[in-house]
Scaffold this motif. Structure first.
Motif, PDB file in Angstrom:
ATOM      1  N   SER A 140     -13.089   0.642  -2.740  1.00  0.00           N
ATOM      2  CA  SER A 140     -12.571  -0.457  -3.339  1.00  0.00           C
ATOM      3  C   SER A 140     -11.122  -0.766  -3.528  1.00  0.00           C
ATOM      4  O   SER A 140     -11.206  -1.776  -4.366  1.00  0.00           O
ATOM      5  CB  SER A 140     -13.293  -0.093  -4.717  1.00  0.00           C
ATOM      6  OG  SER A 140     -12.376   0.597  -5.856  1.00  0.00           O
ATOM      7  N   PHE A 141     -10.529  -0.013  -3.551  1.00  0.00           N
ATOM      8  CA  PHE A 141      -8.908   0.142  -3.524  1.00  0.00           C
ATOM      9  C   PHE A 141      -8.228  -0.923  -1.908  1.00  0.00           C
ATOM     10  O   PHE A 141      -7.211  -1.392  -2.357  1.00  0.00           O
ATOM     11  CB  PHE A 141      -7.612   1.428  -3.558  1.00  0.00           C
ATOM     12  CG  PHE A 141      -7.871   1.909  -5.257  1.00  0.00           C
ATOM     13  CD1 PHE A 141      -7.830   1.598  -6.691  1.00  0.00           C
ATOM     14  CD2 PHE A 141      -9.601   2.842  -5.066  1.00  0.00           C
ATOM     15  CE1 PHE A 141      -8.164   1.543  -7.513  1.00  0.00           C
ATOM     16  CE2 PHE A 141      -9.764   3.361  -6.352  1.00  0.00           C
ATOM     17  CZ  PHE A 141      -9.127   2.861  -7.672  1.00  0.00           C
ATOM     18  N   ILE A 180      -3.814  -1.029 -11.578  1.00  0.00           N
ATOM     19  CA  ILE A 180      -3.833  -1.957 -10.058  1.00  0.00           C
ATOM     20  C   ILE A 180      -3.051  -1.765  -9.249  1.00  0.00           C
ATOM     21  O   ILE A 180      -1.694  -2.306  -9.187  1.00  0.00           O
ATOM     22  CB  ILE A 180      -3.961  -3.105 -10.756  1.00  0.00           C
ATOM     23  CG1 ILE A 180      -5.404  -3.659 -10.956  1.00  0.00           C
ATOM     24  CG2 ILE A 180      -4.543  -4.261  -8.808  1.00  0.00           C
ATOM     25  CD1 ILE A 180      -5.438  -4.924 -11.674  1.00  0.00           C
ATOM     26  N   GLY A 181      -3.410  -1.015  -7.623  1.00  0.00           N
ATOM     27  CA  GLY A 181      -1.652  -1.316  -6.772  1.00  0.00           C
ATOM     28  C   GLY A 181      -1.684  -0.247  -6.543  1.00  0.00           C
ATOM     29  O   GLY A 181      -1.121  -0.131  -5.872  1.00  0.00           O
ATOM     30  N   ASN A 186      -2.975  -0.620   0.242  1.00  0.00           N
ATOM     31  CA  ASN A 186      -4.024  -1.373  -0.701  1.00  0.00           C
ATOM     32  C   ASN A 186      -3.909  -2.536  -0.315  1.00  0.00           C
ATOM     33  O   ASN A 186      -3.339  -2.777   0.855  1.00  0.00           O
ATOM     34  CB  ASN A 186      -3.791  -0.986  -1.708  1.00  0.00           C
ATOM     35  CG  ASN A 186      -2.323  -1.447  -2.530  1.00  0.00           C
ATOM     36  OD1 ASN A 186      -2.052  -2.805  -2.201  1.00  0.00           O
ATOM     37  ND2 ASN A 186      -2.249  -0.246  -3.946  1.00  0.00           N
ATOM     38  N   PHE A 236     -12.093   5.585  -1.843  1.00  0.00           N
ATOM     39  CA  PHE A 236     -10.888   4.305  -2.546  1.00  0.00           C
ATOM     40  C   PHE A 236     -11.010   3.774  -2.048  1.00  0.00           C
ATOM     41  O   PHE A 236     -10.345   2.432  -1.639  1.00  0.00           O
ATOM     42  CB  PHE A 236      -9.393   5.431  -1.732  1.00  0.00           C
ATOM     43  CG  PHE A 236      -9.263   6.547  -2.524  1.00  0.00           C
ATOM     44  CD1 PHE A 236      -8.605   6.065  -3.803  1.00  0.00           C
ATOM     45  CD2 PHE A 236      -8.899   7.254  -1.773  1.00  0.00           C
ATOM     46  CE1 PHE A 236      -8.362   7.407  -4.767  1.00  0.00           C
ATOM     47  CE2 PHE A 236      -8.825   8.374  -2.450  1.00  0.00           C
ATOM     48  CZ  PHE A 236      -8.477   8.664  -3.529  1.00  0.00           C
ATOM     49  N   VAL A 282      -3.397   2.971  -6.579  1.00  0.00           N
ATOM     50  CA  VAL A 282      -4.084   3.966  -5.515  1.00  0.00           C
ATOM     51  C   VAL A 282      -3.330   3.179  -4.113  1.00  0.00           C
ATOM     52  O   VAL A 282      -3.606   2.229  -3.732  1.00  0.00           O
ATOM     53  CB  VAL A 282      -5.530   3.701  -5.721  1.00  0.00           C
ATOM     54  CG1 VAL A 282      -5.965   4.855  -4.903  1.00  0.00           C
ATOM     55  CG2 VAL A 282      -5.430   4.466  -7.191  1.00  0.00           C
ATOM     56  N   LYS A 283      -2.825   3.853  -3.141  1.00  0.00           N
ATOM     57  CA  LYS A 283      -2.611   3.189  -1.472  1.00  0.00           C
ATOM     58  C   LYS A 283      -3.458   4.091  -0.562  1.00  0.00           C
ATOM     59  O   LYS A 283      -2.330   5.714  -0.596  1.00  0.00           O
ATOM     60  CB  LYS A 283      -0.985   3.486  -1.398  1.00  0.00           C
ATOM     61  CG  LYS A 283      -0.454   2.662  -1.969  1.00  0.00           C
ATOM     62  CD  LYS A 283       1.103   2.199  -1.956  1.00  0.00           C
ATOM     63  CE  LYS A 283       0.957   1.334  -3.035  1.00  0.00           C
ATOM     64  NZ  LYS A 283       3.173   1.123  -2.596  1.00  0.00           N
TER      65      LYS A 283
END
Length: 133
Positions: A131-132, A5-6, A40, A129, A8-9
């Motif tokens: 949802s991120f 979680i966190g 994100n 992406f 992916v940017k």
């Protein structure tokens, strides 16, 4: 696929549309798109922005600045707070033959405007992406 979680940017940008404070009997509209950045909803990233206000009272103002950190929304996504000011401009602009701004050598009365608010939408992202963000 396991992702932290966190971690992916995704690259993205935001739109903003704000009204400046009143000064010398007028205001300007401040609108634009922030610079692209990877971030994100959880990493507290910021965006840079710059532009030119609307033409009002025979002049405009340049502006630039940075947003506050990302603020997560309950349903996903995030926004940023903007709290900045314009560059100064003359109360009575000098006539320019071809447009633009002329700065005189003499000290003339000038003013600035403050503007603040929130970014509106996340734009320019890869839908994979979403949802991120």
């Amino acid at each position: 696929m396991n992702l932290l979680i966190g971690a992916v940017k995704p690259h993205h940008t935001h739109y903003f549309l704000l009204k400046s404070s009143d000064a010398k009997g007028h205001y300007h509209v401040v609108k634009g798109i922030t610079r692209v950045i990877n971030g994100n909803r959880l990493d507290r990233h910021i965006h840079m922005f710059r532009g030119v206000t609307t033409l009002d009272n025979r002049h405009y103002h340049r502006f630039y600045g940075k947003t506050g950190p990302a603020i997560p929304l309950e349903g996903g996504g995030h926004y940023h707070v903007i709290d900045e000011r314009t560059f100064y401009n003359y109360d009575e602009p000098l006539e320019a033959q071809f447009g633009g701004v002329i700065y005189g050598e003499h000290d003339r009365p000038k003013h600035e405007h403050r503007f603040s608010g929130k970014t509106i939408d996340i734009i320019g992202y890869d839908p994979f992406f979403k949802s991120f963000l």
